[in-house]
Design a protein around this motif. Structure first.
Motif, PDB file in Angstrom:
ATOM      1  N   GLY A  41     -50.896  -3.690  23.509  1.00 51.25           N
ATOM      2  CA  GLY A  41     -49.627  -4.138  22.959  1.00 51.25           C
ATOM      3  C   GLY A  41     -49.811  -5.326  22.036  1.00 51.25           C
ATOM      4  O   GLY A  41     -50.910  -5.845  21.864  1.00 51.25           O
ATOM      5  N   GLU A  42     -48.702  -5.749  21.424  1.00 52.75           N
ATOM      6  CA  GLU A  42     -48.702  -6.906  20.534  1.00 52.75           C
ATOM      7  C   GLU A  42     -48.150  -8.117  21.284  1.00 52.75           C
ATOM      8  O   GLU A  42     -47.072  -8.043  21.879  1.00 52.75           O
ATOM      9  N   THR A  43     -48.884  -9.223  21.235  1.00 49.17           N
ATOM     10  CA  THR A  43     -48.498 -10.426  21.967  1.00 49.17           C
ATOM     11  C   THR A  43     -48.062 -11.526  21.007  1.00 49.17           C
ATOM     12  O   THR A  43     -48.715 -11.761  19.986  1.00 49.17           O
ATOM     13  N   TYR A  44     -46.963 -12.203  21.366  1.00 48.84           N
ATOM     14  CA  TYR A  44     -46.456 -13.330  20.581  1.00 48.84           C
ATOM     15  C   TYR A  44     -46.239 -14.513  21.523  1.00 48.84           C
ATOM     16  O   TYR A  44     -45.644 -14.363  22.592  1.00 48.84           O
ATOM     17  N   VAL A  55     -35.315 -13.268  20.351  1.00 54.00           N
ATOM     18  CA  VAL A  55     -35.955 -12.330  19.422  1.00 54.00           C
ATOM     19  C   VAL A  55     -35.687 -10.882  19.839  1.00 54.00           C
ATOM     20  O   VAL A  55     -35.369 -10.024  19.009  1.00 54.00           O
ATOM     21  N   VAL A  56     -35.792 -10.618  21.134  1.00 55.84           N
ATOM     22  CA  VAL A  56     -35.563  -9.259  21.637  1.00 55.84           C
ATOM     23  C   VAL A  56     -34.096  -8.868  21.480  1.00 55.84           C
ATOM     24  O   VAL A  56     -33.776  -7.749  21.053  1.00 55.84           O
ATOM     25  N   ALA A  57     -33.185  -9.788  21.805  1.00 57.15           N
ATOM     26  CA  ALA A  57     -31.750  -9.498  21.700  1.00 57.15           C
ATOM     27  C   ALA A  57     -31.359  -9.157  20.267  1.00 57.15           C
ATOM     28  O   ALA A  57     -30.495  -8.303  20.034  1.00 57.15           O
ATOM     29  N   GLU A  58     -31.991  -9.812  19.297  1.00 56.67           N
ATOM     30  CA  GLU A  58     -31.695  -9.521  17.891  1.00 56.67           C
ATOM     31  C   GLU A  58     -32.145  -8.114  17.505  1.00 56.67           C
ATOM     32  O   GLU A  58     -31.505  -7.439  16.698  1.00 56.67           O
ATOM     33  N   LEU A 188     -39.369  -6.076  15.759  1.00 57.41           N
ATOM     34  CA  LEU A 188     -39.060  -7.478  15.996  1.00 57.41           C
ATOM     35  C   LEU A 188     -38.976  -8.228  14.667  1.00 57.41           C
ATOM     36  O   LEU A 188     -39.739  -7.954  13.736  1.00 57.41           O
ATOM     37  N   ASN A 189     -38.048  -9.164  14.588  1.00 58.80           N
ATOM     38  CA  ASN A 189     -37.802  -9.924  13.363  1.00 58.80           C
ATOM     39  C   ASN A 189     -38.954 -10.900  13.100  1.00 58.80           C
ATOM     40  O   ASN A 189     -39.165 -11.853  13.855  1.00 58.80           O
ATOM     41  N   LYS A 194     -41.941 -16.147  13.502  1.00 58.91           N
ATOM     42  CA  LYS A 194     -42.642 -17.252  12.836  1.00 58.91           C
ATOM     43  C   LYS A 194     -41.940 -18.580  13.099  1.00 58.91           C
ATOM     44  O   LYS A 194     -42.584 -19.603  13.365  1.00 58.91           O
ATOM     45  N   THR A 195     -40.607 -18.575  13.032  1.00 58.43           N
ATOM     46  CA  THR A 195     -39.829 -19.801  13.215  1.00 58.43           C
ATOM     47  C   THR A 195     -39.973 -20.361  14.630  1.00 58.43           C
ATOM     48  O   THR A 195     -40.035 -21.582  14.828  1.00 58.43           O
TER      49      THR A 195
END
Length: 331
Positions: A41-44, A55-58, A188-189, A194-195
């Protein structure tokens, strides 16, 4: 006897201080380390778990299903920010009944389901059955594993996994959160990612602490099991005070009380007797635990050095004596 509240360990503090002036890519190291733990998976790495939820809710569609209690209200608030429709699934004191969930998903249009792996930090959800239902009905499963990081059996579940590294969590560096996208089903946005990205000091702390999760999780579960079993036995003849989900393992122990006012009075009295460096007694009803009058002994809030049977016996003695005293006052 003083119970120590959970705090950042000295070695982790040292690593975080050293990171401040370092040129090392701690974000990249942290992403790799978390990926090794959680799998594909991709991790942030973000500055808080609530940022991860935002982020998920958006990114998700409307018709979001959450439990009616035992979850995390931060996700609901994040959905409100973006005007997402939130529906509440009726639970058994936070635990999902699989038969009822199956019927609900048949009868309602649900885009995604958000749950915490440990309902109210006190009982594990039936994750395997929940995953199967979500797969059948094409429902995105958002799994908050803040209470289960260290439990390798939960890592295979969830399209999206989130956990907090704030205080007083299993990984405890007082800030930060992980968003792990296992399946790539939503976009994901990138601007938000990044912000809200964590700084290198936070990443250095997580990278160091994640190696301790299994030990911390297992010690907390084991110690709370001892506490819960002893209190169940002590209270077995007192029908006004019962331990919620007695057969389940968790990171805290929740005891129902006859009323909200008694819960508050009892919690106050216990806090006055306990010698602690931070609060480990909370009350209900509250959404993040259960919506019944209760006192919550937050074993998870204790530093690992305070997770001993001797300390649990100390807590049990005070809790039971205060319950007995209030009962006598009522008579």
């Amino acid at each position: 006897m003083v119970l120590e509240f959970k705090k950042i360990s000295r070695d982790t503090l040292g690593v975080m201080c050293d990171a401040a002036g370092s040129g090392v890519d701690f974000y990249g190291l942290c992403v790799d380390c978390v990926g090794d733990v959680l799998g594909c998976g991709e991790t942030y790495i973000l500055n808080s778990a609530n940022s991860c939820l935002l982020v998920v809710a958006e990114a998700i569609g409307d018709c979001v299903l959450v439990c009616d209690q035992g979850g995390w209200n931060g996700f609901i608030k994040s959905c409100d920010v973006f005007g997402k429709k939130v529906m509440y699934f009726p639970t058994d004191d936070g635990l999902i009944n699989i038969e009822k969930l199956s019927v609900y998903l048949e009868e309602h249009d649900v885009n995604s389901l958000y749950i915490t792996s440990l309902s109210g930090y006190t009982a594990k959800q039936p994750l395997n059955d929940i995953k199967k239902l979500c797969d059948v009905h094409e429902v995105l499963l958002i799994l908050d594993i803040s209470g289960s990081i260290g439990d390798e059996t939960v890592y295979e579940y969830g399209d999206i996994q989130i956990f907090s590294t704030g205080s007083p969590k299993i990984i405890n560096i007082e800030n930060g959160g992980i968003l792990h996208d296992k399946t790539g089903k939503i976009q994901l946005n990138k601007h938000l990612l990044k912000t809200l990205k964590a700084d290198k000091i936070t990443c250095a702390g997580i990278n160091h602490e994640i190696r301790k999760t299994k030990k911390t999780y297992e010690k907390t579960i084991q110690t709370n099991r001892y506490l819960k079993d002893k209190l169940i036995k002590k209270l077995e003849e007192n029908k006004n005070y019962t331990v919620i989900h007695p057969e389940h393992d968790g990171l805290n122990t929740i005891i129902t009380t006859p009323s909200k006012s008694i819960a508050k009075k009892l919690a106050y009295n216990i806090r006055q007797k306990l010698e602690t460096t931070g609060n480990i007694i909370t009350t209900g009803p509250q959404y993040n635990r259960i919506k019944r009058a209760s006192i919550n002994i937050e074993t998870k809030n204790l530093h690992i050095t305070s997770l001993t049977q001797e300390n649990m016996d100390y807590i049990i003695e005070i809790v039971y004596s205060e319950i007995t005293r209030i009962n006598h006052q009522k008579k």
